[in-house]
Design a protein around this motif. Structure first.
Motif, PDB file in Angstrom:
ATOM      1  N   LEU A  62      -6.229  17.507  12.022  1.00 15.89           N
ATOM      2  CA  LEU A  62      -6.719  16.158  12.294  1.00 15.89           C
ATOM      3  C   LEU A  62      -7.206  15.547  10.984  1.00 15.89           C
ATOM      4  CD1 LEU A  62      -7.047  17.920  14.947  1.00 15.89           C
ATOM      5  CD2 LEU A  62      -8.861  16.336  15.592  1.00 15.89           C
ATOM      6  N   GLY A  63      -6.938  14.262  10.788  1.00 18.69           N
ATOM      7  CA  GLY A  63      -7.354  13.646   9.534  1.00 18.69           C
ATOM      8  C   GLY A  63      -7.551  12.160   9.636  1.00 18.69           C
ATOM      9  N   LYS A  64      -8.077  11.599   8.545  1.00 20.87           N
ATOM     10  CA  LYS A  64      -8.328  10.165   8.478  1.00 20.87           C
ATOM     11  C   LYS A  64      -7.015   9.411   8.253  1.00 20.87           C
ATOM     12  CE  LYS A  64     -13.112  10.607   6.942  1.00 20.87           C
ATOM     13  NZ  LYS A  64     -14.117  10.306   5.891  1.00 20.87           N
ATOM     14  N   ASP A  65      -7.019   8.178   8.703  1.00 18.57           N
ATOM     15  CA  ASP A  65      -5.824   7.346   8.662  1.00 18.57           C
ATOM     16  C   ASP A  65      -5.262   7.220   7.244  1.00 18.57           C
ATOM     17  OD1 ASP A  65      -4.055   5.341  10.137  1.00 18.57           O
ATOM     18  OD2 ASP A  65      -4.878   4.074   8.540  1.00 18.57           O
ATOM     19  N   TRP A  66      -6.140   6.984   6.259  1.00 18.47           N
ATOM     20  CA  TRP A  66      -5.662   6.749   4.896  1.00 18.47           C
ATOM     21  C   TRP A  66      -4.975   7.988   4.309  1.00 18.47           C
ATOM     22  CZ3 TRP A  66      -7.050   9.364   0.469  1.00 18.47           C
ATOM     23  CH2 TRP A  66      -8.220  10.159   0.515  1.00 18.47           C
ATOM     24  N   ILE A  67      -5.404   9.175   4.735  1.00 14.96           N
ATOM     25  CA  ILE A  67      -4.785  10.401   4.229  1.00 14.96           C
ATOM     26  C   ILE A  67      -3.348  10.501   4.730  1.00 14.96           C
ATOM     27  CG2 ILE A  67      -4.860  12.920   4.328  1.00 14.96           C
ATOM     28  CD1 ILE A  67      -7.922  12.694   4.473  1.00 14.96           C
ATOM     29  N   PHE A  68      -3.169  10.304   6.043  1.00 14.48           N
ATOM     30  CA  PHE A  68      -1.825  10.394   6.623  1.00 14.48           C
ATOM     31  C   PHE A  68      -0.920   9.296   6.066  1.00 14.48           C
ATOM     32  CE2 PHE A  68      -3.618  13.495   9.268  1.00 14.48           C
ATOM     33  CZ  PHE A  68      -2.636  14.083  10.047  1.00 14.48           C
ATOM     34  N   LYS A  69      -1.457   8.094   5.873  1.00 13.05           N
ATOM     35  CA  LYS A  69      -0.626   7.002   5.379  1.00 13.05           C
ATOM     36  C   LYS A  69      -0.213   7.210   3.927  1.00 13.05           C
ATOM     37  CE  LYS A  69      -1.761   3.374   8.656  1.00 13.05           C
ATOM     38  NZ  LYS A  69      -2.420   2.071   8.916  1.00 13.05           N
ATOM     39  N   LYS A  70      -1.029   7.939   3.180  1.00 15.15           N
ATOM     40  CA  LYS A  70      -0.649   8.228   1.799  1.00 15.15           C
ATOM     41  C   LYS A  70       0.375   9.350   1.742  1.00 15.15           C
ATOM     42  CE  LYS A  70      -2.629   8.558  -2.813  1.00 15.15           C
ATOM     43  NZ  LYS A  70      -3.884   8.503  -3.616  1.00 15.15           N
ATOM     44  N   VAL A  71       0.249  10.361   2.606  1.00 10.65           N
ATOM     45  CA  VAL A  71       1.232  11.450   2.646  1.00 10.65           C
ATOM     46  C   VAL A  71       2.580  10.928   3.133  1.00 10.65           C
ATOM     47  CG1 VAL A  71       1.847  13.635   3.766  1.00 10.65           C
ATOM     48  CG2 VAL A  71      -0.485  13.278   2.931  1.00 10.65           C
ATOM     49  N   TYR A  72       2.545  10.216   4.264  1.00 17.13           N
ATOM     50  CA  TYR A  72       3.773   9.647   4.841  1.00 17.13           C
ATOM     51  C   TYR A  72       3.854   8.175   4.429  1.00 17.13           C
ATOM     52  CZ  TYR A  72       3.472  13.883   7.716  1.00 17.13           C
ATOM     53  OH  TYR A  72       3.388  15.176   8.146  1.00 17.13           O
ATOM     54  N   SER A  73       4.074   7.956   3.142  1.00 17.04           N
ATOM     55  CA  SER A  73       3.910   6.608   2.578  1.00 17.04           C
ATOM     56  C   SER A  73       5.137   5.726   2.725  1.00 17.04           C
ATOM     57  CB  SER A  73       3.547   6.719   1.095  1.00 17.04           C
ATOM     58  OG  SER A  73       4.548   7.467   0.408  1.00 17.04           O
ATOM     59  N   SER A  74       6.278   6.315   3.100  1.00 14.23           N
ATOM     60  CA  SER A  74       7.496   5.519   3.248  1.00 14.23           C
ATOM     61  C   SER A  74       8.434   6.230   4.215  1.00 14.23           C
ATOM     62  CB  SER A  74       8.190   5.337   1.894  1.00 14.23           C
ATOM     63  OG  SER A  74       8.703   6.586   1.442  1.00 14.23           O
ATOM     64  N   MET A  75       9.478   5.517   4.649  1.00 14.82           N
ATOM     65  CA  MET A  75      10.447   6.140   5.545  1.00 14.82           C
ATOM     66  C   MET A  75      11.164   7.301   4.871  1.00 14.82           C
ATOM     67  SD  MET A  75      12.088   3.123   7.913  1.00 14.82           S
ATOM     68  CE  MET A  75      12.408   1.949   6.599  1.00 14.82           C
ATOM     69  N   ASP A  76      11.272   7.267   3.551  1.00 18.95           N
ATOM     70  CA  ASP A  76      11.890   8.381   2.828  1.00 18.95           C
ATOM     71  C   ASP A  76      11.056   9.659   2.949  1.00 18.95           C
ATOM     72  OD1 ASP A  76      13.972   6.803   2.014  1.00 18.95           O
ATOM     73  OD2 ASP A  76      13.123   6.344   0.053  1.00 18.95           O
ATOM     74  N   ARG A  77       9.765   9.517   3.218  1.00 12.45           N
ATOM     75  CA  ARG A  77       8.860  10.666   3.285  1.00 12.45           C
ATOM     76  C   ARG A  77       8.508  11.043   4.733  1.00 12.45           C
ATOM     77  NH1 ARG A  77       6.280  12.397  -1.083  1.00 12.45           N
ATOM     78  NH2 ARG A  77       4.412  12.942   0.139  1.00 12.45           N
ATOM     79  N   VAL A  78       9.294  10.587   5.688  1.00 16.68           N
ATOM     80  CA  VAL A  78       8.949  10.802   7.085  1.00 16.68           C
ATOM     81  C   VAL A  78       8.915  12.287   7.451  1.00 16.68           C
ATOM     82  CG1 VAL A  78      11.322  10.630   7.981  1.00 16.68           C
ATOM     83  CG2 VAL A  78       9.389   9.991   9.444  1.00 16.68           C
ATOM     84  N   LEU A  79       9.691  13.108   6.759  1.00 17.79           N
ATOM     85  CA  LEU A  79       9.730  14.549   7.036  1.00 17.79           C
ATOM     86  C   LEU A  79       9.160  15.374   5.888  1.00 17.79           C
ATOM     87  CD1 LEU A  79      13.263  14.875   8.712  1.00 17.79           C
ATOM     88  CD2 LEU A  79      11.023  14.775   9.838  1.00 17.79           C
ATOM     89  N   VAL A  80       8.297  14.759   5.075  1.00 13.38           N
ATOM     90  CA  VAL A  80       7.785  15.450   3.902  1.00 13.38           C
ATOM     91  C   VAL A  80       6.923  16.654   4.293  1.00 13.38           C
ATOM     92  CG1 VAL A  80       5.665  14.082   3.628  1.00 13.38           C
ATOM     93  CG2 VAL A  80       6.797  15.070   1.607  1.00 13.38           C
ATOM     94  N   HIS A  81       6.338  16.608   5.471  1.00 19.09           N
ATOM     95  CA  HIS A  81       5.658  17.786   6.019  1.00 19.09           C
ATOM     96  C   HIS A  81       5.930  17.812   7.516  1.00 19.09           C
ATOM     97  CE1 HIS A  81       2.905  21.162   6.059  1.00 19.09           C
ATOM     98  NE2 HIS A  81       2.422  20.684   7.186  1.00 19.09           N
ATOM     99  N   SER A  82       6.601  18.884   7.967  1.00 18.59           N
ATOM    100  CA  SER A  82       6.975  18.971   9.377  1.00 18.59           C
ATOM    101  C   SER A  82       7.062  20.436   9.774  1.00 18.59           C
ATOM    102  CB  SER A  82       8.319  18.271   9.628  1.00 18.59           C
ATOM    103  OG  SER A  82       9.346  18.874   8.854  1.00 18.59           O
ATOM    104  N   ALA A  83       7.291  20.674  11.056  1.00 18.61           N
ATOM    105  CA  ALA A  83       7.407  22.040  11.569  1.00 18.61           C
ATOM    106  C   ALA A  83       8.465  22.053  12.657  1.00 18.61           C
ATOM    107  CB  ALA A  83       6.074  22.530  12.135  1.00 18.61           C
ATOM    108  N   SER A  84       9.391  23.006  12.593  1.00 21.93           N
ATOM    109  CA  SER A  84      10.516  23.027  13.527  1.00 21.93           C
ATOM    110  C   SER A  84      10.066  23.041  14.984  1.00 21.93           C
ATOM    111  CB  SER A  84      11.405  24.248  13.254  1.00 21.93           C
ATOM    112  OG  SER A  84      12.001  24.155  11.983  1.00 21.93           O
ATOM    113  N   PHE A  85       9.039  23.821  15.287  1.00 21.92           N
ATOM    114  CA  PHE A  85       8.572  23.915  16.664  1.00 21.92           C
ATOM    115  C   PHE A  85       7.308  23.106  16.905  1.00 21.92           C
ATOM    116  CE2 PHE A  85      11.257  27.659  16.312  1.00 21.92           C
ATOM    117  CZ  PHE A  85      11.943  27.630  17.510  1.00 21.92           C
ATOM    118  N   GLY A  86       6.858  22.363  15.911  1.00 21.99           N
ATOM    119  CA  GLY A  86       5.666  21.540  16.090  1.00 21.99           C
ATOM    120  C   GLY A  86       5.869  20.489  17.163  1.00 21.99           C
TER     121      GLY A  86
END
Length: 461
Positions: A279-303
């Motif tokens: 769980l995290g703050k909005d600004w953290i997630f928006k910076k990690v997933y900052s563009s559509m190119d980064r939509v899968l920058v952190h993911s999990a197959s069974f997540g």
């Protein structure tokens, strides 16, 4: 109707081989260890806070699968929810759609931590920690994460880098460039932060190893120091979260503490389907997933799979409807007070501490000469053997499952299912009293078994 797979037949035919199979194909040291201390039981079924063996004898579970079984085993509400989701035949894990269950579970979780905004779902506590470490490093642009001495955050490479027990790290280095600080030492924290390269501090609000918590006000002061240096506070609530300590999260025992990232897992699974959440703050997630190119920058197959999500939703529903957090607080207070009352009676009993149904029982050097000589003998062989001497008769003589709280620690940790009540408290305290009477008698089976443990400890050096 015939089927190619018959689970009942398979278990009936091969179940008796369980220890042999494990020794041959899995971790061969586990059955060896269980045989040595007499823990090689054959449990046939389980429900709530109890197991039963083939003879119909019941065993009280004060371990809860290392905290996984927060609601006990096979809670009917969680069980039915899983049957329902399997019967629904959902189009699960297509990876290119948005199913409702992850959003609904995230909404429910975030309601318990209103200062947080978004959730990443993985499959375990260590994955939840890995996500938090990655997110913290990325959004701060700094490489180091601080952790506390004796901490436990998982065993994958990233989480192992913030593991405070050298026994887990030995032979797996080099790890990530992280640094340990003593739990509650604000001066040490400040000195590290002044170096300018710290992304975050990760901390268990109550440490699982030894059941230690920082001094009052320490977490809030740490949070202020971290934010002053543009670093984050990560709360590892994998074991302490979801009511374990008498609040939904353990960090909530201290006013004003609002971690930037919170890791949960274990009890969220209902004991059925592995699940972890960061769980995290909005600004953290928006910076990690900052563009559509980064939509899968952190993911999990069974997540976010449907079974895990519905298990989590069912768990949270049960917690609310059955007042699980309030029960953990009240029953934990009763258990600790009953045990604390024994510290004046038994010189080997040094301390009883914890919150809610996370209780540490610590043993220490006795005053009387006869007991002190035996204690010294055990300590010379290996610290932690006396606690093991207590754990073994609790199971073998009283059919109560407990654990030693970390390697080389003279501490037993109790983390039972959060559904236990006065009956279970009475049973444990009566059994513990009997074992301590035996230990203080100067003779007895405990000290005879201690000789076996000493031989084992010496042989493994």
């Amino acid at each position: 109707m015939t089927t190619d797979f018959d689970l009942g037949h398979l278990l009936a035919e091969r179940g008796a081989e369980r220890y042999e199979l494990h020794g041959r194909y899995l971790n061969h040291q586990l059955p060896r260890m269980l045989h040595t201390i007499g823990f090689d039981k054959v449990y046939e079924r389980a429900e709530g806070a109890y197991f039963w063996d083939a003879d119909g004898d019941d065993y009280l579970d004060m371990l809860a699968g290392f905290g996984v079984m927060g609601l006990g085993r096979h809670h009917p509400v969680v069980r039915k929810a899983l049957h329902d989701v399997l019967d629904a035949g959902l189009a699960d894990l297509t990876r290119f759609d948005c199913q409702p269950l992850p959003g609904l579970l995230a909404e429910k979780l975030l309601a318990h931590s209103p200062h947080l905004d978004r959730v990443f779902f993985g499959n375990s506590g260590t994955e939840a920690v890995e996500a938090a470490l990655k997110f913290a490093r990325f959004v701060t642009g700094k490489p180091r994460v601080l952790y506390c001495d004796h901490a436990f955050h998982g065993l994958t490479t990233g989480s192992l880098s913030v593991n405070g027990e050298s026994g887990f790290r030995d032979g797996f280095t080099p790890l990530l460039p992280d640094t340990a600080v003593p739990l509650g030492d604000l001066g040490a924290l400040a000195r590290e932060l002044k170096k300018g390269d710290v992304a975050a501090l990760i901390v268990e609000p109550i440490q699982g190893k030894g059941v230690h918590e920082p001094p009052p006000g320490c977490l809030r002061a740490a949070q202020e120091l971290l934010h002053k240096h543009k670093a984050l506070l990560i709360a590892d609530e994998v074991q302490t979260g979801l009511g374990r300590t008498g609040d939904f999260y353990a960090y909530q025992h201290e006013d004003g503490v609002e971690p930037d990232l919170v890791c949960v897992a274990k009890a969220l699974s209902g004991g059925y389907v592995p699940v972890g959440a960061t769980l995290g703050k909005d600004w953290i997630f928006k910076k990690v997933y900052s563009s559509m190119d980064r939509v899968l920058v952190h993911s999990a197959s069974f997540g976010s799979n449907a079974q895990a999500m519905v298990a989590g939703l069912a768990v949270l529903s049960v917690m609310e409807n059955e007042q699980i957090v309030a029960n953990a607080r009240a029953t934990g207070d009763l258990l600790r007070s009953r045990l604390a009352a024994l510290t004046d009676k038994y010189e080997l009993l040094a301390d009883v501490r914890g919150r809610g149904l996370m209780v540490g029982i610590e043993f220490g050097r006795p005053d009387s000469l006869k007991l002190r000589s035996r204690w010294t003998m055990l300590q010379a062989a290996r610290k932690g053997l006396f606690a093991q001497m207590v754990v073994v008769p609790l199971l073998r003589r009283h059919r109560i499952l407990t654990q030693v709280s970390g390697d080389h620690l003279e501490v037993i940790k109790l983390i039972p299912p959060l559904i236990i009540g006065e009956r279970e408290v009475d049973r444990f305290v009566d059994a513990f009293t009997d074992v301590m009477d035996d230990a203080h008698s100067g003779g007895g089976l405990m000290w005879d078994f201690g000789k076996t443990l000493i031989k084992q400890a010496v042989a493994n050096r």
